[in-house]
Motif scaffolding. Structure first.
Motif, PDB file in Angstrom:
ATOM      1  N   LYS A  28      -8.407   3.532  -0.298  1.00 13.01           N
ATOM      2  CA  LYS A  28      -8.410   2.918   0.397  1.00 13.01           C
ATOM      3  C   LYS A  28      -8.175   1.312   0.261  1.00 13.01           C
ATOM      4  O   LYS A  28      -8.911   1.265  -0.428  1.00 13.01           O
ATOM      5  N   GLY A  29      -7.433   0.753   1.600  1.00 16.05           N
ATOM      6  CA  GLY A  29      -7.165  -0.201   1.098  1.00 16.05           C
ATOM      7  C   GLY A  29      -8.466  -1.746   1.704  1.00 16.05           C
ATOM      8  O   GLY A  29      -9.034  -1.327   1.396  1.00 16.05           O
ATOM      9  N   SER A  30      -8.007  -2.853   0.680  1.00 12.33           N
ATOM     10  CA  SER A  30      -9.076  -3.956   1.369  1.00 12.33           C
ATOM     11  C   SER A  30      -9.201  -4.516   2.302  1.00 12.33           C
ATOM     12  O   SER A  30     -10.143  -5.197   2.514  1.00 12.33           O
ATOM     13  N   GLY A  31      -8.450  -3.618   3.119  1.00 10.03           N
ATOM     14  CA  GLY A  31      -8.098  -4.776   4.596  1.00 10.03           C
ATOM     15  C   GLY A  31      -9.057  -3.573   5.615  1.00 10.03           C
ATOM     16  O   GLY A  31     -10.088  -3.566   4.936  1.00 10.03           O
ATOM     17  N   ALA A  32      -8.415  -4.961   6.926  1.00  7.74           N
ATOM     18  CA  ALA A  32      -9.614  -4.441   7.719  1.00  7.74           C
ATOM     19  C   ALA A  32      -9.700  -2.948   7.879  1.00  7.74           C
ATOM     20  O   ALA A  32      -8.499  -2.371   8.064  1.00  7.74           O
ATOM     21  N   GLU A  37      -3.868   2.726   0.873  1.00  9.92           N
ATOM     22  CA  GLU A  37      -2.939   1.800   0.768  1.00  9.92           C
ATOM     23  C   GLU A  37      -1.972   3.260  -0.558  1.00  9.92           C
ATOM     24  O   GLU A  37      -2.367   4.005  -1.116  1.00  9.92           O
ATOM     25  N   TYR A  38      -0.792   3.113  -0.935  1.00 15.03           N
ATOM     26  CA  TYR A  38      -0.144   4.260  -1.768  1.00 15.03           C
ATOM     27  C   TYR A  38       0.081   3.101  -2.774  1.00 15.03           C
ATOM     28  O   TYR A  38       0.770   2.247  -2.759  1.00 15.03           O
ATOM     29  N   ARG A  39       0.034   4.118  -4.468  1.00  6.83           N
ATOM     30  CA  ARG A  39       0.913   3.631  -5.350  1.00  6.83           C
ATOM     31  C   ARG A  39       2.230   3.942  -5.681  1.00  6.83           C
ATOM     32  O   ARG A  39       2.064   5.114  -5.495  1.00  6.83           O
ATOM     33  N   VAL A  40       3.149   2.692  -5.442  1.00  2.48           N
ATOM     34  CA  VAL A  40       4.376   3.706  -4.975  1.00  2.48           C
ATOM     35  C   VAL A  40       5.345   2.800  -7.250  1.00  2.48           C
ATOM     36  O   VAL A  40       4.420   2.417  -7.645  1.00  2.48           O
ATOM     37  N   ALA A  41       5.567   4.163  -6.888  1.00  7.49           N
ATOM     38  CA  ALA A  41       6.915   3.846  -8.602  1.00  7.49           C
ATOM     39  C   ALA A  41       8.488   3.633  -7.991  1.00  7.49           C
ATOM     40  O   ALA A  41       8.825   4.331  -7.021  1.00  7.49           O
ATOM     41  N   GLU A  52       0.976  -0.855  -2.376  1.00  8.86           N
ATOM     42  CA  GLU A  52       1.630  -1.037  -0.580  1.00  8.86           C
ATOM     43  C   GLU A  52       0.315  -0.307   0.083  1.00  8.86           C
ATOM     44  O   GLU A  52       0.440   0.620   0.850  1.00  8.86           O
ATOM     45  N   PRO A  53       0.354  -1.156   1.104  1.00  9.94           N
ATOM     46  CA  PRO A  53      -0.057  -0.711   2.331  1.00  9.94           C
ATOM     47  C   PRO A  53       0.827   0.461   3.208  1.00  9.94           C
ATOM     48  O   PRO A  53       2.097  -0.475   2.761  1.00  9.94           O
TER      49      PRO A  53
END
Length: 86
Positions: A28-32, A37-41, A52-53
């Motif tokens: 879960k993102g920290s934004g509104a 968010e995705y952990r991108v390799a 990344e959102p």
């Protein structure tokens, strides 16, 4: 499978093209709102994953997200869709 994703660098006016190796996990993102968010390799950046959102990887990154969802939930497939925030 590798996926192209366009990213704008924060340094100067340079624009870089990066290749998504895979999506590793979500949080879960920290934004509104309930952003994800995705952990991108990234290809060529071993051990330098970034969170990344969806807005940063939407479009060309959608295939990588669908691939991740299918692998993480093989019975249900890619039934979940990323949420977008305006």
């Amino acid at each position: 499978t590798q996926f192209l994703c366009l990213q704008t660098l924060e340094v100067g006016a340079n624009v870089g093209v990066y290749v998504i190796e895979s999506i590793k996990e979500t949080r879960k993102g920290s934004g509104a709102g309930n952003s994800v968010e995705y952990r991108v390799a990234w290809r060529g950046y071993k051990d330098q994953d970034t969170w990344e959102p969806y807005a940063n990887i939407k479009g060309r990154g959608d295939r990588a997200i669908q691939d991740y969802l299918q692998k993480s939930n093989p019975a249900g497939g890619a039934s979940r869709r990323p949420r977008t925030t305006s």
